[in-house]
Design a protein around this motif. Structure first.
Motif, mmCIF file in Angstrom:
data_model
loop_
_atom_site.group_PDB
_atom_site.id
_atom_site.type_symbol
_atom_site.label_atom_id
_atom_site.label_comp_id
_atom_site.label_asym_id
_atom_site.label_seq_id
_atom_site.Cartn_x
_atom_site.Cartn_y
_atom_site.Cartn_z
ATOM 1 N N GLN A 64 0.821 -1.212 0.000
ATOM 2 C CA GLN A 64 0.000 0.000 0.000
ATOM 3 C C GLN A 64 0.860 1.270 0.000
ATOM 4 O O GLN A 64 0.541 2.262 0.661
ATOM 5 N N THR A 65 1.947 1.238 -0.760
ATOM 6 C CA THR A 65 2.844 2.385 -0.834
ATOM 7 C C THR A 65 3.025 2.763 -2.297
ATOM 8 O O THR A 65 3.386 1.925 -3.121
ATOM 9 N N GLU A 66 2.762 4.020 -2.595
ATOM 10 C CA GLU A 66 2.886 4.458 -3.982
ATOM 11 C C GLU A 66 4.351 4.758 -4.306
ATOM 12 O O GLU A 66 5.060 5.381 -3.528
ATOM 13 N N GLY A 67 4.796 4.302 -5.459
ATOM 14 C CA GLY A 67 6.172 4.543 -5.867
ATOM 15 C C GLY A 67 6.578 3.556 -6.940
ATOM 16 O O GLY A 67 5.734 2.902 -7.563
ATOM 17 N N TYR A 68 7.882 3.444 -7.153
ATOM 18 C CA TYR A 68 8.368 2.527 -8.177
ATOM 19 C C TYR A 68 9.567 1.753 -7.656
ATOM 20 O O TYR A 68 10.211 2.135 -6.660
ATOM 21 N N CYS A 69 9.902 0.670 -8.354
ATOM 22 C CA CYS A 69 11.072 -0.142 -8.042
ATOM 23 C C CYS A 69 11.859 -0.370 -9.330
ATOM 24 O O CYS A 69 11.271 -0.541 -10.397
ATOM 25 N N GLY A 70 13.178 -0.408 -9.195
ATOM 26 C CA GLY A 70 14.013 -0.705 -10.351
ATOM 27 C C GLY A 70 14.332 0.526 -11.189
ATOM 28 O O GLY A 70 14.267 1.669 -10.721
ATOM 29 N N ASP A 71 14.645 0.279 -12.443
ATOM 30 C CA ASP A 71 14.979 1.342 -13.388
ATOM 31 C C ASP A 71 13.740 1.670 -14.214
ATOM 32 O O ASP A 71 13.377 0.954 -15.142
ATOM 33 N N CYS A 72 13.083 2.769 -13.856
ATOM 34 C CA CYS A 72 11.851 3.165 -14.529
ATOM 35 C C CYS A 72 12.063 4.431 -15.367
ATOM 36 O O CYS A 72 11.117 5.205 -15.594
ATOM 37 N N THR A 73 13.272 4.630 -15.830
ATOM 38 C CA THR A 73 13.572 5.793 -16.656
ATOM 39 C C THR A 73 12.705 5.798 -17.914
ATOM 40 O O THR A 73 12.651 4.808 -18.639
ATOM 41 N N SER B 191 8.542 8.265 -6.156
ATOM 42 C CA SER B 191 9.847 8.014 -5.553
ATOM 43 C C SER B 191 10.140 6.514 -5.553
ATOM 44 O O SER B 191 9.234 5.683 -5.670
ATOM 45 N N ASN B 192 11.400 6.197 -5.417
ATOM 46 C CA ASN B 192 11.851 4.800 -5.394
ATOM 47 C C ASN B 192 11.537 4.202 -4.021
ATOM 48 O O ASN B 192 12.050 4.670 -3.002
ATOM 49 N N ILE B 193 10.700 3.183 -3.999
ATOM 50 C CA ILE B 193 10.336 2.556 -2.723
ATOM 51 C C ILE B 193 11.094 1.239 -2.521
ATOM 52 O O ILE B 193 10.852 0.536 -1.549
#
Length: 301
Positions: A279-288, A297-299
């Motif tokens: 339940q946390t908004e964000g991204y993981c990895g290389d999302c360029t 933000s990177n979670i």
């Protein structure tokens, strides 16, 4: 008497004889006239050897493989023959697209389950649409090999389905319905030709859309380098609040967890082996370059 003395005859003067002229090493070189000059050679032009014309390799045809569960008999049909043998299935030859729109779950001619006692596999079909009415299940449990785009519109449309040998041509697996790709297994496959610049997206856009799914878009390059491809988007839904991805295993280049529509990544979601904060908004990895990750933000640091 004195002896007489004779005298020699008179010598006549001899005229001087001119000596012949001889060549001198100091004489200037002879003048070269145009007739004596070396001819000017025109440059030789070599025509390039034309390269042989190589016809583009045609895309393999879309076929449907049917395996009958009771006997194990396998039947391979062209897309046209498959459509002609089934109700509620259409084929667009120009777009290489099959549409499965059964009226209910018990008439799902594109599904693989006990209702119809056979397994259905779509091979090299550019676009497959699964949109069953009254409960969905349009392509429930089916297999997709080498398909560029699969739309699993309604509930359970592609649940327990298998996706493999995904081509490197901007492949898109669309799961916007409740449990539409629940329990699905998605892998690049040994025959995938995906490259570093190719787009590959899985969209889980409704409550439980990709629950328990295994999404592995990694490739090992000998001896031990692992490359990651593709983007997985867990974006909740609009029909009901709830997480789109629960107990989902993601091994891709990028994962986006969006809470915009009520729920993105729920409990027990992993990304490249790491637990994702629920339940946390964000991204993981290389999302360029991924639009859905902009401003997030990177979670998964």
């Amino acid at each position: 008497m004195a002896p007489s003395i004779s005298t020699s005859p008179s010598l006549r003067p001899v005229a001087a004889t001119a000596m012949p002229q001889t060549s001198s090493i100091f004489q200037p070189p002879p003048t070269v006239t145009p007739s004596m000059a070396q001819p000017t050679l025109a440059p030789t032009t070599v025509a390039p050897t034309p390269m042989p014309t190589i016809a583009p390799t045609p895309d393999p045809p879309c076929i449907v493989e049917l395996t009958f569960q009771a006997s194990g008999t396998v039947q391979t049909l062209s897309a046209t023959d498959f459509v002609n043998s089934e109700a509620d299935v259409s084929f667009d030859a120009e777009q290489d697209a099959i549409s499965c729109t059964p009226p209910d779950a018990f008439a799902a001619s594109c599904s693989s389950d006990t209702f119809i006692n056979r397994d259905v596999k779509f091979i090299n079909c550019n676009h497959v649409t699964c949109q069953g009415a009254f409960g969905g299940r349009g392509c429930y449990g089916s297999s997709f090999e080498g398909s560029g785009r699969i739309d699993c519109i309604g509930a359970l449309e592609c649940a327990d389905a298998t996706f493999t040998n995904i081509p490197g041509t901007g492949a898109f697996i669309n799961c916007p319905g409740q449990q539409s790709c629940d329990g699905a297994n998605m892998t690049l496959g040994e025959d995938s030709n995906i490259g570093d610049t190719d787009a590959l997206t899985v969209y889980c856009g409704e409550f439980a859309a990709c629950n328990d799914a295994v999404i592995d878009f990694s490739k090992i390059v000998p001896p031990s380098t692992t490359l990651y491809y593709g983007t997985v988007i867990c974006a909740g839904g609009t029909e009901s609040t709830g997480d789109a991805c629960i107990r989902t295993t993601v091994t891709s280049k990028c994962l986006v967890c969006s809470e915009e529509n009520g729920g993105g990544c729920g409990n027990f979601v992993t990304f490249q082996g790491q637990t994702v904060p629920p339940q946390t908004e964000g991204y993981c990895g290389d999302c360029t370059g991924v639009p859905e990750a902009e401003g997030l933000s990177n979670i998964c640091p």
